[in-house]
Design a protein around this motif. Sequence first.
Motif, short mmCIF file in Angstrom:
data_model
loop_
_atom_site.label_atom_id
_atom_site.label_comp_id
_atom_site.label_asym_id
_atom_site.label_seq_id
_atom_site.Cartn_x
_atom_site.Cartn_y
_atom_site.Cartn_z
N VAL A 59 -13.10 -44.79 -50.33
CA VAL A 59 -13.64 -43.37 -50.35
C VAL A 59 -12.70 -42.32 -49.96
CG1 VAL A 59 -15.24 -41.88 -49.38
CG2 VAL A 59 -15.74 -44.28 -50.09
N ALA A 60 -11.37 -42.84 -49.29
CA ALA A 60 -10.55 -41.98 -48.71
C ALA A 60 -9.91 -40.98 -49.52
CB ALA A 60 -9.38 -42.75 -47.88
N ALA A 61 -9.87 -41.35 -50.79
CA ALA A 61 -9.17 -40.52 -51.90
C ALA A 61 -9.98 -39.41 -52.11
CB ALA A 61 -8.74 -41.06 -53.34
N LEU A 62 -11.38 -39.27 -51.92
CA LEU A 62 -12.11 -38.20 -52.16
C LEU A 62 -12.17 -37.33 -51.19
CD1 LEU A 62 -15.44 -40.15 -53.21
CD2 LEU A 62 -13.49 -39.07 -54.56
N GLY A 63 -11.56 -37.48 -49.84
CA GLY A 63 -11.30 -36.56 -49.02
C GLY A 63 -12.25 -36.59 -47.61
N PRO A 64 -12.09 -36.13 -46.55
CA PRO A 64 -12.86 -36.16 -45.44
C PRO A 64 -14.34 -35.64 -45.42
CG PRO A 64 -10.85 -35.68 -44.63
CD PRO A 64 -10.87 -35.72 -46.12
N THR A 102 -18.78 -39.79 -36.39
CA THR A 102 -18.46 -38.55 -37.71
C THR A 102 -17.78 -37.53 -36.96
OG1 THR A 102 -20.37 -39.50 -38.74
CG2 THR A 102 -19.55 -37.51 -39.40
N ARG A 103 -18.13 -37.00 -35.98
CA ARG A 103 -17.45 -35.85 -35.29
C ARG A 103 -15.87 -36.22 -35.03
NH1 ARG A 103 -21.34 -33.74 -30.48
NH2 ARG A 103 -23.23 -33.88 -31.56
N LEU A 109 -10.14 -35.96 -36.83
CA LEU A 109 -9.06 -36.68 -37.53
C LEU A 109 -9.00 -36.09 -39.06
CD1 LEU A 109 -9.11 -40.66 -36.65
CD2 LEU A 109 -7.87 -38.73 -35.56
N GLY A 110 -10.14 -35.96 -39.63
CA GLY A 110 -10.10 -35.48 -40.98
C GLY A 110 -10.32 -33.94 -41.22
N GLY A 111 -10.54 -33.17 -40.02
CA GLY A 111 -10.48 -31.71 -40.09
C GLY A 111 -11.59 -31.11 -40.76
N LEU A 172 -7.76 -39.70 -31.76
CA LEU A 172 -9.37 -40.29 -31.44
C LEU A 172 -9.80 -40.45 -30.08
CD1 LEU A 172 -11.58 -41.36 -33.60
CD2 LEU A 172 -10.62 -43.48 -33.25
N ARG A 173 -9.00 -40.91 -29.33
CA ARG A 173 -9.80 -41.21 -27.90
C ARG A 173 -9.95 -39.81 -27.36
NH1 ARG A 173 -5.84 -42.89 -22.78
NH2 ARG A 173 -7.59 -43.43 -21.34
N GLN A 174 -8.84 -38.86 -27.52
CA GLN A 174 -9.19 -37.37 -26.93
C GLN A 174 -10.72 -36.69 -27.52
OE1 GLN A 174 -7.43 -36.08 -24.33
NE2 GLN A 174 -9.19 -34.92 -24.39
N ALA A 175 -10.60 -36.75 -28.87
CA ALA A 175 -11.88 -36.53 -29.34
C ALA A 175 -13.20 -36.98 -28.69
CB ALA A 175 -12.09 -36.81 -30.76
#
Length: 223
Positions: A59-64, A102-103, A109-111, A172-175
């Motif tokens: 799914v990564a190719a489809l974007g975040p 998801t957040r 990470l994904g923006g 990710l940890r900081q998120a």
Amino acid sequence: MQPGRFITFEGGEGTGKSTQIERLVERLRARGLDVVQTREPGGTPRAETIRRAVLSGRVAALGPFAEALMMNAARDDHLAELIRPALARDAWVVCDRFADSTRAYQGALGGVTTEVLAALEDLVVGDTKPDLTIILDLDPEIALARARARTRAEGGAGDRFEDEGLHTHRKLRQAFLDIAAAEPDRCVVIDASGSADEVAERVWRVVSNRLGLEDARQVERTA
């Protein structure tokens, strides 16, 4: 009967969520509680199909943004078919990851913007928010080494997130820490260093105190 409670576990790769969830579920069941153990993405047949697609990297190719939509589609089915019915019968639900992931993954990470994720969360999750979210926190370098060692021991291949570099895992940890700071009434950060038994006692103390189990004071005295 104890009213149903919804507990979620969050944290980066290798922080020990699976182990601590199993320990907590066992302890809750020993008290005679009806406990449903589940995970995200996943938990229902349709959601598990989405899980395989996301973690494989297809799914990564489809974007975040597309990933965020798929995560919420899986969550919608999970809530409707498993979580809400369990809570309605006064069962406790303990879930490995939920909307906070998801957040963190698609958001930090994904923006994908906070506004978009909040709108999706309001639509899908609604009032079915966790009563308690436990965020297991560990130095990303140690956590990542743990995750990779576990994968080697199991003879499998790491998923796409486990394969990310250290910088990504620090972000990710900081998120997750930011989420906890923004919602202290729901989230508790627990130090995931030390033995599994030590971390399990930290988790149990928090669950007992936050969710009103009868032996909360005894746990405080003995922890």
